[in-house]
Design a protein around this motif. Structure first.
Motif, PDB file in Angstrom:
ATOM      1  N   PHE A   7       0.866  -1.194   0.000  1.00 48.17           N
ATOM      2  CA  PHE A   7       0.000   0.000   0.000  1.00 48.17           C
ATOM      3  C   PHE A   7       0.887   1.223   0.000  1.00 48.17           C
ATOM      4  O   PHE A   7       1.883   1.280   0.732  1.00 48.17           O
ATOM      5  CB  PHE A   7      -0.892  -0.005   1.257  1.00 48.17           C
ATOM      6  CG  PHE A   7      -1.750   1.224   1.387  1.00 48.17           C
ATOM      7  CD1 PHE A   7      -2.803   1.437   0.516  1.00 48.17           C
ATOM      8  CD2 PHE A   7      -1.487   2.174   2.363  1.00 48.17           C
ATOM      9  CE1 PHE A   7      -3.597   2.580   0.637  1.00 48.17           C
ATOM     10  CE2 PHE A   7      -2.275   3.308   2.487  1.00 48.17           C
ATOM     11  CZ  PHE A   7      -3.339   3.510   1.620  1.00 48.17           C
ATOM     12  N   ASP A   8       0.551   2.215  -0.832  1.00 49.57           N
ATOM     13  CA  ASP A   8       1.334   3.455  -0.835  1.00 49.57           C
ATOM     14  C   ASP A   8       0.411   4.623  -1.164  1.00 49.57           C
ATOM     15  O   ASP A   8      -0.608   4.446  -1.827  1.00 49.57           O
ATOM     16  CB  ASP A   8       2.469   3.372  -1.871  1.00 49.57           C
ATOM     17  CG  ASP A   8       3.493   4.486  -1.697  1.00 49.57           C
ATOM     18  OD1 ASP A   8       3.658   4.995  -0.562  1.00 49.57           O
ATOM     19  OD2 ASP A   8       4.148   4.844  -2.692  1.00 49.57           O
ATOM     20  N   VAL A   9       0.784   5.777  -0.647  1.00 55.91           N
ATOM     21  CA  VAL A   9       0.053   7.023  -0.920  1.00 55.91           C
ATOM     22  C   VAL A   9       1.059   8.115  -1.230  1.00 55.91           C
ATOM     23  O   VAL A   9       2.111   8.188  -0.572  1.00 55.91           O
ATOM     24  CB  VAL A   9      -0.760   7.483   0.322  1.00 55.91           C
ATOM     25  CG1 VAL A   9      -1.545   8.748  -0.013  1.00 55.91           C
ATOM     26  CG2 VAL A   9      -1.689   6.403   0.824  1.00 55.91           C
ATOM     27  N   HIS A  10       0.781   8.929  -2.211  1.00 51.11           N
ATOM     28  CA  HIS A  10       1.533  10.172  -2.418  1.00 51.11           C
ATOM     29  C   HIS A  10       0.555  11.321  -2.522  1.00 51.11           C
ATOM     30  O   HIS A  10      -0.514  11.178  -3.117  1.00 51.11           O
ATOM     31  CB  HIS A  10       2.390  10.108  -3.691  1.00 51.11           C
ATOM     32  CG  HIS A  10       3.634   9.306  -3.509  1.00 51.11           C
ATOM     33  ND1 HIS A  10       4.881   9.870  -3.405  1.00 51.11           N
ATOM     34  CD2 HIS A  10       3.810   7.983  -3.379  1.00 51.11           C
ATOM     35  CE1 HIS A  10       5.783   8.912  -3.234  1.00 51.11           C
ATOM     36  NE2 HIS A  10       5.152   7.747  -3.208  1.00 51.11           N
ATOM     37  N   ARG A  11       0.943  12.458  -1.942  1.00 49.35           N
ATOM     38  CA  ARG A  11       0.060  13.615  -1.995  1.00 49.35           C
ATOM     39  C   ARG A  11       0.416  14.494  -3.181  1.00 49.35           C
ATOM     40  O   ARG A  11       1.563  14.514  -3.630  1.00 49.35           O
ATOM     41  CB  ARG A  11       0.113  14.402  -0.686  1.00 49.35           C
ATOM     42  CG  ARG A  11       1.445  15.060  -0.379  1.00 49.35           C
ATOM     43  CD  ARG A  11       1.390  15.785   0.956  1.00 49.35           C
ATOM     44  NE  ARG A  11       0.370  16.808   0.928  1.00 49.35           N
ATOM     45  CZ  ARG A  11      -0.292  17.249   2.006  1.00 49.35           C
ATOM     46  NH1 ARG A  11      -0.019  16.741   3.193  1.00 49.35           N
ATOM     47  NH2 ARG A  11      -1.183  18.195   1.899  1.00 49.35           N
ATOM     48  N   ILE A  51       3.954   1.630  -8.712  1.00 48.06           N
ATOM     49  CA  ILE A  51       5.118   0.745  -8.657  1.00 48.06           C
ATOM     50  C   ILE A  51       5.609   0.581  -7.221  1.00 48.06           C
ATOM     51  O   ILE A  51       6.038  -0.509  -6.831  1.00 48.06           O
ATOM     52  CB  ILE A  51       6.233   1.253  -9.598  1.00 48.06           C
ATOM     53  CG1 ILE A  51       5.802   0.961 -11.043  1.00 48.06           C
ATOM     54  CG2 ILE A  51       7.584   0.608  -9.269  1.00 48.06           C
ATOM     55  CD1 ILE A  51       6.828   1.273 -12.101  1.00 48.06           C
ATOM     56  N   HIS A  52       5.513   1.633  -6.417  1.00 48.66           N
ATOM     57  CA  HIS A  52       5.935   1.503  -5.018  1.00 48.66           C
ATOM     58  C   HIS A  52       5.079   0.469  -4.281  1.00 48.66           C
ATOM     59  O   HIS A  52       5.603  -0.348  -3.511  1.00 48.66           O
ATOM     60  CB  HIS A  52       5.852   2.853  -4.298  1.00 48.66           C
ATOM     61  CG  HIS A  52       6.770   3.888  -4.878  1.00 48.66           C
ATOM     62  ND1 HIS A  52       6.747   5.196  -4.488  1.00 48.66           N
ATOM     63  CD2 HIS A  52       7.743   3.782  -5.823  1.00 48.66           C
ATOM     64  CE1 HIS A  52       7.661   5.869  -5.177  1.00 48.66           C
ATOM     65  NE2 HIS A  52       8.280   5.035  -5.989  1.00 48.66           N
ATOM     66  N   ALA A  53       3.772   0.502  -4.522  1.00 50.72           N
ATOM     67  CA  ALA A  53       2.897  -0.477  -3.862  1.00 50.72           C
ATOM     68  C   ALA A  53       3.202  -1.895  -4.348  1.00 50.72           C
ATOM     69  O   ALA A  53       3.199  -2.846  -3.552  1.00 50.72           O
ATOM     70  CB  ALA A  53       1.428  -0.129  -4.126  1.00 50.72           C
TER      71      ALA A  53
HETATM   72 ZN   LIG Z   1       5.863   5.891  -2.737  1.00 52.78          ZN
END
Ligand SMILES: [Zn+2]
Length: 167
Positions: A7-11, A51-53
């Motif tokens: 799981f990843d989030v970017h603002r 891709i990070h997730a």
């Molecule tokens: Zn990330």
């Protein structure tokens, strides 16, 4: 077999700089695909939250920690890096330990921009980097009906799951 979750989030970057009309900035990168966007995503890397997730799901399945452990955002080598390079490195780490990827499924949570025109290209990129068949990769996109931080267009979140074979 081993299952993994990421799981990843970017603002979104709301700074004046993000609004100064530089076309270079008016896009985001998801699954290695450049997508027009009114604001960029804030990140140390290229901000490829998909891709990070996926990297976290792969590392999770192999019990190898997370992306921040392998590629710390305090390390200048990773500033602005193409996240596909990180993904390909993770795949090599897995191969070293005898793992192969069976499939990946993911969901992009975003109110904007529209993802549908770019999903196929993202799937192709992921399949190439994971060295698996195109039909072993799935990417879905959903809004949150304007609820929460994704619904308010404050950022983009991605959930990913993967299955590995460890022979
Ligand atoms: Zn990330």
């Amino acid at each position: 077999m081993r299952i993994g979750h990421g799981f990843d989030v970017h603002r979104f970057d709301d700074s004046n700089e993000a609004f100064n009309g530089l076309s270079e900035k008016a896009r985001i990168t998801l699954g290695g695909v450049l997508i027009p966007s009114s604001r960029p995503l804030l990140a140390h890397s290229d901000g490829d939250v998909l891709i990070h997730a996926v990297c976290d799901a792969l590392l999770g399945a192999a019990a190898m920690g997370d992306i921040g452990h392998h590629f710390p955002d305090t390390d200048s080598r990773y500033k602005g890096i193409d996240s596909r390079k990180l993904l390909r490195h993770v795949v090599l780490l897995l191969m070293d330990r005898g793992f192969s990827v069976i499939n990946v499924d993911s969901t992009i949570v975003a109110q904007a921009p529209k993802m549908a025109p770019y999903i196929e290209a993202m799937c192709q990129n992921l399949a190439n980097d994971l060295t698996i068949a195109r039909d072993a990769v799935n990417i879905k996109a959903t809004t949150t009906e304007k609820l929460g931080y994704a619904g308010r267009k404050e950022g983009i979140a991605v959930h990913a799951v993967t299955l590995l074979d460890n022979g």
